[in-house]
Design an enzyme around this catalytic site. Sequence first.
Site, PDB file in Angstrom:
ATOM      1  N   THR A 132       0.807  -1.227   0.000  1.00  0.00           N
ATOM      2  CA  THR A 132       0.000   0.000   0.000  1.00  0.00           C
ATOM      3  C   THR A 132       0.835   1.269   0.000  1.00  0.00           C
ATOM      4  OG1 THR A 132      -1.411   1.311   1.477  1.00  0.00           O
ATOM      5  CG2 THR A 132      -0.173  -0.432   2.515  1.00  0.00           C
ATOM      6  N   GLU A 134       0.332   3.570   1.864  1.00  0.00           N
ATOM      7  CA  GLU A 134       0.489   3.973   3.273  1.00  0.00           C
ATOM      8  C   GLU A 134       1.925   3.736   3.755  1.00  0.00           C
ATOM      9  OE1 GLU A 134      -1.709   5.322   5.866  1.00  0.00           O
ATOM     10  OE2 GLU A 134      -2.537   6.019   3.982  1.00  0.00           O
ATOM     11  N   TYR A 161      -1.456   0.280  10.903  1.00  0.00           N
ATOM     12  CA  TYR A 161      -1.754  -0.397   9.626  1.00  0.00           C
ATOM     13  C   TYR A 161      -0.526  -0.340   8.709  1.00  0.00           C
ATOM     14  CZ  TYR A 161      -3.624  -0.945   4.861  1.00  0.00           C
ATOM     15  OH  TYR A 161      -3.836  -1.332   3.562  1.00  0.00           O
ATOM     16  N   LYS A 165       1.797  -3.406   7.423  1.00  0.00           N
ATOM     17  CA  LYS A 165       1.942  -3.667   5.983  1.00  0.00           C
ATOM     18  C   LYS A 165       3.403  -3.600   5.539  1.00  0.00           C
ATOM     19  CE  LYS A 165      -2.187  -4.403   4.050  1.00  0.00           C
ATOM     20  NZ  LYS A 165      -2.510  -5.455   3.083  1.00  0.00           N
TER      21      LYS A 165
HETATM   22  P1  NAP Z   1     -11.530  -4.519   2.303  1.00  0.00           P
HETATM   23  O1  NAP Z   1     -12.695  -4.175   1.443  1.00  0.00           O
HETATM   24  O2  NAP Z   1     -11.458  -3.989   3.683  1.00  0.00           O
HETATM   25  O3  NAP Z   1     -11.440  -6.114   2.346  1.00  0.00           O
HETATM   26  C1  NAP Z   1     -10.593  -6.767   3.244  1.00  0.00           C
HETATM   27  C2  NAP Z   1     -10.846  -8.261   3.163  1.00  0.00           C
HETATM   28  O4  NAP Z   1     -10.012  -8.911   4.119  1.00  0.00           O
HETATM   29  C3  NAP Z   1     -12.290  -8.671   3.495  1.00  0.00           C
HETATM   30  O5  NAP Z   1     -12.656  -9.762   2.691  1.00  0.00           O
HETATM   31  C4  NAP Z   1     -12.171  -9.112   4.947  1.00  0.00           C
HETATM   32  O6  NAP Z   1     -13.159 -10.033   5.351  1.00  0.00           O
HETATM   33  C5  NAP Z   1     -10.809  -9.800   4.909  1.00  0.00           C
HETATM   34  N1  NAP Z   1     -10.219  -9.975   6.223  1.00  0.00           N
HETATM   35  C6  NAP Z   1     -10.158  -9.099   7.245  1.00  0.00           C
HETATM   36  N2  NAP Z   1      -9.564  -9.651   8.314  1.00  0.00           N
HETATM   37  C7  NAP Z   1      -9.251 -10.915   7.969  1.00  0.00           C
HETATM   38  C8  NAP Z   1      -8.661 -12.006   8.652  1.00  0.00           C
HETATM   39  N3  NAP Z   1      -8.270 -11.913   9.924  1.00  0.00           N
HETATM   40  N4  NAP Z   1      -8.492 -13.175   7.976  1.00  0.00           N
HETATM   41  C9  NAP Z   1      -8.912 -13.303   6.701  1.00  0.00           C
HETATM   42  N5  NAP Z   1      -9.493 -12.316   6.003  1.00  0.00           N
HETATM   43  C10 NAP Z   1      -9.658 -11.134   6.635  1.00  0.00           C
HETATM   44  O7  NAP Z   1     -10.172  -4.088   1.586  1.00  0.00           O
HETATM   45  P2  NAP Z   1      -9.889  -3.778   0.036  1.00  0.00           P
HETATM   46  O8  NAP Z   1     -10.092  -2.330  -0.202  1.00  0.00           O
HETATM   47  O9  NAP Z   1     -10.570  -4.776  -0.797  1.00  0.00           O
HETATM   48  O10 NAP Z   1      -8.306  -3.996  -0.017  1.00  0.00           O
HETATM   49  C11 NAP Z   1      -7.744  -5.255  -0.327  1.00  0.00           C
HETATM   50  C12 NAP Z   1      -6.320  -5.319   0.168  1.00  0.00           C
HETATM   51  O11 NAP Z   1      -5.554  -4.285  -0.429  1.00  0.00           O
HETATM   52  C13 NAP Z   1      -6.149  -5.126   1.664  1.00  0.00           C
HETATM   53  O12 NAP Z   1      -5.075  -5.927   2.078  1.00  0.00           O
HETATM   54  C14 NAP Z   1      -5.809  -3.657   1.810  1.00  0.00           C
HETATM   55  O13 NAP Z   1      -5.079  -3.444   2.992  1.00  0.00           O
HETATM   56  C15 NAP Z   1      -4.977  -3.452   0.568  1.00  0.00           C
HETATM   57  N6  NAP Z   1      -4.975  -2.110  -0.013  1.00  0.00           N
HETATM   58  C16 NAP Z   1      -6.138  -1.474  -0.278  1.00  0.00           C
HETATM   59  C17 NAP Z   1      -6.119  -0.235  -0.895  1.00  0.00           C
HETATM   60  C18 NAP Z   1      -7.392   0.496  -1.250  1.00  0.00           C
HETATM   61  O14 NAP Z   1      -7.323   1.709  -1.496  1.00  0.00           O
HETATM   62  N7  NAP Z   1      -8.528  -0.186  -1.332  1.00  0.00           N
HETATM   63  C19 NAP Z   1      -4.893   0.342  -1.256  1.00  0.00           C
HETATM   64  C20 NAP Z   1      -3.727  -0.352  -0.983  1.00  0.00           C
HETATM   65  C21 NAP Z   1      -3.768  -1.584  -0.380  1.00  0.00           C
HETATM   66  P3  NAP Z   1     -14.613  -9.546   5.872  1.00  0.00           P
HETATM   67  O15 NAP Z   1     -15.411  -9.258   4.637  1.00  0.00           O
HETATM   68  O16 NAP Z   1     -15.088 -10.723   6.637  1.00  0.00           O
HETATM   69  O17 NAP Z   1     -14.377  -8.332   6.715  1.00  0.00           O
HETATM   70  O1  F7E Z   2      -9.025   8.156   4.357  1.00  0.00           O
HETATM   71  C1  F7E Z   2      -9.394  11.618   5.504  1.00  0.00           C
HETATM   72  C2  F7E Z   2      -8.462  10.702   6.292  1.00  0.00           C
HETATM   73  O2  F7E Z   2     -10.019   6.098   5.351  1.00  0.00           O
HETATM   74  C3  F7E Z   2      -8.536   8.996   3.340  1.00  0.00           C
HETATM   75  C4  F7E Z   2      -7.269   2.150   2.824  1.00  0.00           C
HETATM   76  O3  F7E Z   2      -7.828   1.460   1.737  1.00  0.00           O
HETATM   77  O4  F7E Z   2      -6.083   3.648   1.369  1.00  0.00           O
HETATM   78  C5  F7E Z   2      -7.022   3.595   2.426  1.00  0.00           C
HETATM   79  O5  F7E Z   2      -6.542   4.302   3.554  1.00  0.00           O
HETATM   80  C6  F7E Z   2      -8.250  10.373   3.911  1.00  0.00           C
HETATM   81  C7  F7E Z   2      -7.442  10.360   5.217  1.00  0.00           C
HETATM   82  O6  F7E Z   2      -8.387   5.930   3.411  1.00  0.00           O
HETATM   83  C8  F7E Z   2     -12.676  11.323   6.987  1.00  0.00           C
HETATM   84  O7  F7E Z   2      -7.932  11.381   7.423  1.00  0.00           O
HETATM   85  C9  F7E Z   2     -11.368  12.919   6.341  1.00  0.00           C
HETATM   86  O8  F7E Z   2      -6.472  11.353   5.159  1.00  0.00           O
HETATM   87  O9  F7E Z   2     -10.633   6.750   2.983  1.00  0.00           O
HETATM   88  P1  F7E Z   2      -9.617   6.688   4.045  1.00  0.00           P
HETATM   89  P2  F7E Z   2      -6.834   5.850   3.795  1.00  0.00           P
HETATM   90  O10 F7E Z   2      -6.596   6.140   5.210  1.00  0.00           O
HETATM   91  O11 F7E Z   2      -6.090   6.667   2.793  1.00  0.00           O
HETATM   92  C10 F7E Z   2      -4.785   3.086   1.665  1.00  0.00           C
HETATM   93  C11 F7E Z   2      -3.937   3.192   0.422  1.00  0.00           C
HETATM   94  C12 F7E Z   2      -4.877   1.720   2.230  1.00  0.00           C
HETATM   95  O12 F7E Z   2      -3.989   0.896   2.032  1.00  0.00           O
HETATM   96  C13 F7E Z   2      -5.957   1.468   3.225  1.00  0.00           C
HETATM   97  O13 F7E Z   2      -6.219   0.078   3.351  1.00  0.00           O
HETATM   98  O14 F7E Z   2      -9.497  10.979   4.233  1.00  0.00           O
HETATM   99  N1  F7E Z   2     -10.734  11.752   6.085  1.00  0.00           N
HETATM  100  N2  F7E Z   2     -12.550  12.675   6.904  1.00  0.00           N
HETATM  101  C14 F7E Z   2     -11.525  10.735   6.474  1.00  0.00           C
HETATM  102  N3  F7E Z   2     -11.366   9.412   6.392  1.00  0.00           N
HETATM  103  C15 F7E Z   2     -12.385   8.623   6.844  1.00  0.00           C
HETATM  104  N4  F7E Z   2     -12.263   7.280   6.755  1.00  0.00           N
HETATM  105  N5  F7E Z   2     -13.524   9.167   7.398  1.00  0.00           N
HETATM  106  C16 F7E Z   2     -13.711  10.510   7.488  1.00  0.00           C
HETATM  107  O15 F7E Z   2     -14.761  10.974   7.974  1.00  0.00           O
END
Ligand code: NAP
Ligand code: F7E
Length: 375
Positions: A132, A134, A161, A165
Amino acid sequence: MKVALITGITGQDGSYLAELLLEKGYMVHGIKRRSSLFNTDRIDHLYQDPHDPNQRLKLHYGDLTDSMNLTRIIQETQPDEIYNLGAMSHVKVSFDSPEYVGNVDGLGTLRILEAVRLLGLEKKTRIYQASTSELYGGLPENKNERGFYDETCPFYPRSPYGVAKIYGFWITKNYREAYDMYACNGILFNHESPRRGETFVTRKITRAVAKIALGLQDKIYLGNLEAQRDWGHAKDYVRMMWMILQAEKAQDWVIATGVTTTVRDFVRMAFLEVGIELEFKGEGVDEKAYVTACNNKDYQVEIGKEVLSVDPSYFRPTEVDLLLGDPTKAKEQLGWVPEYDLKGLVKDMMEGDIKLMKRDVDLLKAGHEILKQVE
Ligand code: NAP
Ligand code: F7E
């Protein structure tokens, strides 16, 4: 037939990836967690009859904290490709559950790699690790000379987180180097969709804007409006996960759009999709947004209405201020061409949420009609 195993198949990315791999003719195995409620909404459309012998999607109960369970599933399924997408993926929540996130997002990755190695599958099974943006932590001094984050930039995670990661990132790289395994990190920047979890900021915004436009909600409370993110569409990003595992050599890849936008501007864009214009006034925790025009007859909100306030409880103890990725390597070597830009993403999410909220209104109306008839 190629066999894939997806951890996190019930999540946003897992569901789109399963769709893509099924289209490509794969047998897809997915790991889902046991839950007291159904948790397969995002993949139910792919999984209609589990008794059909030709069904190419099979779900297995499991958890990334359970080595024996993971080892058994990998042994039984003998996958050609593993996509490790399972994670506790919410950055803010990771401050509340730091040990759990370390166990799942950090050690969970090790459990997958070690199971593949112990089962002697290291020459057969290719592994994708969901890394990620992050990891970068948004430190300005760590950007490349063009002002972006790429594969050469140093990491400085700013949350439990991100720290978990980073373990996942390095253990994947270490297993690749130590055991000559085909294991890759996709360093993906934020990607969103109509299937995005409801508490991530983009989806929180599009759901609230749809409700405000339909008169179902008065306002939205958000945290840091200044934060900037490089937002792409999850459908484009899962295609890259697959392409990463098809590359000749195992490597790490940045996937991003190369455009960054503030949370405030995302709010503006979401309201504009339903013809509502906003004015932001005030600063910091006192900042608010007011309606200045409604250009769509279907979505009329009172002019001057306050529709957004800041709630500091959404602030994070340490924030990542700005993320902006440089996907040049993936563009040049993998042919990365995203279909969606930010406007297309916001449109897709708003259409999805307007449809969802209208369906809820219709169900409510139907319920009232039935009640009237009974009375
Ligand atoms: P998500 O919607 O939160 O999905 C996470 C998945 O992981 C869900 O299926 C969840 O199951 C499962 N999970 C959680 N805890 C677990 C555990 N203990 N054992 C097995 N499975 C578990 O996330 P996503 O947005 O699809 O992201 C997919 C991956 O990419 C994640 O690893 C995330 O950290 C990474 N990532 C995401 C982004 C982004 O912007 N979306 C960017 C960079 C990296 P449940 O449905 O049961 O909760
Ligand atoms: O926040 C700001 C918050 O929670 C984005 C995950 O998929 O992407 C995701 O992480 C920004 C942050 O995503 C609210 O402070 C303002 O600056 O949508 P987010 P994230 O933290 O960037 C990365 C790449 C991953 O890997 C992660 O798994 O938005 N923000 N107001 C808020 N965020 C939330 N959630 N809620 C608010 O009300």
